[in-house]
Scaffold this motif. Structure first.
Motif, PDB file in Angstrom:
ATOM      1  N   TYR A   1      -8.241   6.537  -4.213  1.00 46.65           N
ATOM      2  CA  TYR A   1      -8.680   6.757  -2.833  1.00 46.65           C
ATOM      3  C   TYR A   1      -8.609   8.255  -2.504  1.00 46.65           C
ATOM      4  O   TYR A   1      -9.563   8.819  -1.963  1.00 46.65           O
ATOM      5  N   GLY A   2      -7.488   8.895  -2.842  1.00 42.91           N
ATOM      6  CA  GLY A   2      -7.320  10.315  -2.528  1.00 42.91           C
ATOM      7  C   GLY A   2      -8.333  11.201  -3.221  1.00 42.91           C
ATOM      8  O   GLY A   2      -8.943  12.070  -2.603  1.00 42.91           O
TER       9      GLY A   2
ATOM     10  N   ILE B   1      -0.451   2.390  -7.372  1.00 36.15           N
ATOM     11  CA  ILE B   1      -0.531   3.856  -7.311  1.00 36.15           C
ATOM     12  C   ILE B   1      -1.899   4.338  -7.782  1.00 36.15           C
ATOM     13  O   ILE B   1      -2.442   5.301  -7.229  1.00 36.15           O
ATOM     14  N   HIS B   2      -2.484   3.682  -8.793  1.00 34.78           N
ATOM     15  CA  HIS B   2      -3.864   4.035  -9.182  1.00 34.78           C
ATOM     16  C   HIS B   2      -4.770   3.985  -7.955  1.00 34.78           C
ATOM     17  O   HIS B   2      -5.591   4.877  -7.750  1.00 34.78           O
TER      18      HIS B   2
ATOM     19  N   PRO C   1      -1.097   6.509   6.788  1.00 36.12           N
ATOM     20  CA  PRO C   1      -0.989   7.970   6.806  1.00 36.12           C
ATOM     21  C   PRO C   1      -0.679   8.498   5.403  1.00 36.12           C
ATOM     22  O   PRO C   1      -0.004   7.816   4.611  1.00 36.12           O
ATOM     23  N   LEU C   2      -1.183   9.678   5.098  1.00 37.82           N
ATOM     24  CA  LEU C   2      -0.983  10.269   3.777  1.00 37.82           C
ATOM     25  C   LEU C   2       0.500  10.350   3.424  1.00 37.82           C
ATOM     26  O   LEU C   2       0.891  10.024   2.304  1.00 37.82           O
ATOM     27  N   TRP C   3       1.334  10.761   4.377  1.00 36.77           N
ATOM     28  CA  TRP C   3       2.753  10.925   4.087  1.00 36.77           C
ATOM     29  C   TRP C   3       3.384   9.596   3.663  1.00 36.77           C
ATOM     30  O   TRP C   3       4.229   9.568   2.767  1.00 36.77           O
TER      31      TRP C   3
ATOM     32  N   GLY D   1      -3.941  -1.056  -3.413  1.00 38.45           N
ATOM     33  CA  GLY D   1      -3.497   0.325  -3.221  1.00 38.45           C
ATOM     34  C   GLY D   1      -4.568   1.182  -2.577  1.00 38.45           C
ATOM     35  O   GLY D   1      -4.283   2.006  -1.695  1.00 38.45           O
ATOM     36  N   PHE D   2      -5.809   0.991  -2.982  1.00 39.28           N
ATOM     37  CA  PHE D   2      -6.931   1.745  -2.424  1.00 39.28           C
ATOM     38  C   PHE D   2      -7.058   1.466  -0.930  1.00 39.28           C
ATOM     39  O   PHE D   2      -7.147   2.401  -0.119  1.00 39.28           O
TER      40      PHE D   2
END
Length: 189
Positions: A71-72, A65-66, A145-147, A137-138
């Motif tokens: 990335y976001g 998740i990190h 896709p973001l979703w 994760g990155f």
């Protein structure tokens, strides 16, 4: 020559950064691997001396998740930079966290504020693997896709919360502003 590095070069620099973090952790006196003398792929028991000593455990989900979050955030603030450069920034932050997380100050904070009463810090192997899980994760977030990334992050948080009564969100809350109600719930009382 375009002035941009290839992905291979960014990955080589990232590997060097991870190796440097490992050296710093060793110089801090962290154990290279579990003192039990074995290396396990997975440790599912949180309240054991094996937790945070091997390749992966329930907290590996948090490190993935990190990677999603880094990335976001870096897409929002530095999207004009190459993804390899943003990856290096993410590795820098994650490596810095792994070093900071293994200081006596943070280890003692975990013991005082959370259910991690016997926590002694991570092995170097575990810290390196935590950084690598962030990298996974990155890269996932850079391609998916973001979703889907959001759904997986929520699933990981709910799964860890259900199984071990801890997750990234609870970990942050308990380190920053510990709540007795959460500590009691986490202790299964």
């Amino acid at each position: 020559m375009t002035g941009r590095l290839s992905l291979r070069h960014y990955l080589m620099i990232g590997a060097a950064m991870i190796a440097l973090a490992a050296i710093v952790l060793l110089l801090m006196g962290r154990n290279p691997m579990c003192t039990c003398g074995t290396v396990k792929l997975w440790v599912g028991e949180v309240n054991s001396s094996d937790n945070s000593q091997h390749i992966s455990d329930w907290y590996s989900l948090s490190h993935i998740i990190h990677g999603f979050l880094f990335y976001g955030i870096l897409w929002l603030v530095a999207r004009s930079k190459p993804v390899g450069f943003r990856l290096l920034l993410a590795i820098l932050v994650e490596a810095a966290w792994e070093i900071f997380e293994n200081t006596d100050m943070v280890i003692n904070r975990y013991r005082e504020a959370t259910i991690a009463l016997g926590y002694t810090g991570d092995s170097v192997l575990n810290s390196v693997c935590d950084i690598l899980f962030m990298v996974i994760g990155f890269f996932f977030a850079s391609r998916a896709p973001l979703w889907l990334t959001i759904i997986i992050a929520i699933f990981f948080e709910l799964l860890a919360g259900y199984v071990i009564r801890d997750n990234l969100t609870l970990n942050i809350v308990m380190l920053v502003y510990p709540l007795d109600a959460i500590k009691v719930w986490q202790g299964g009382l």
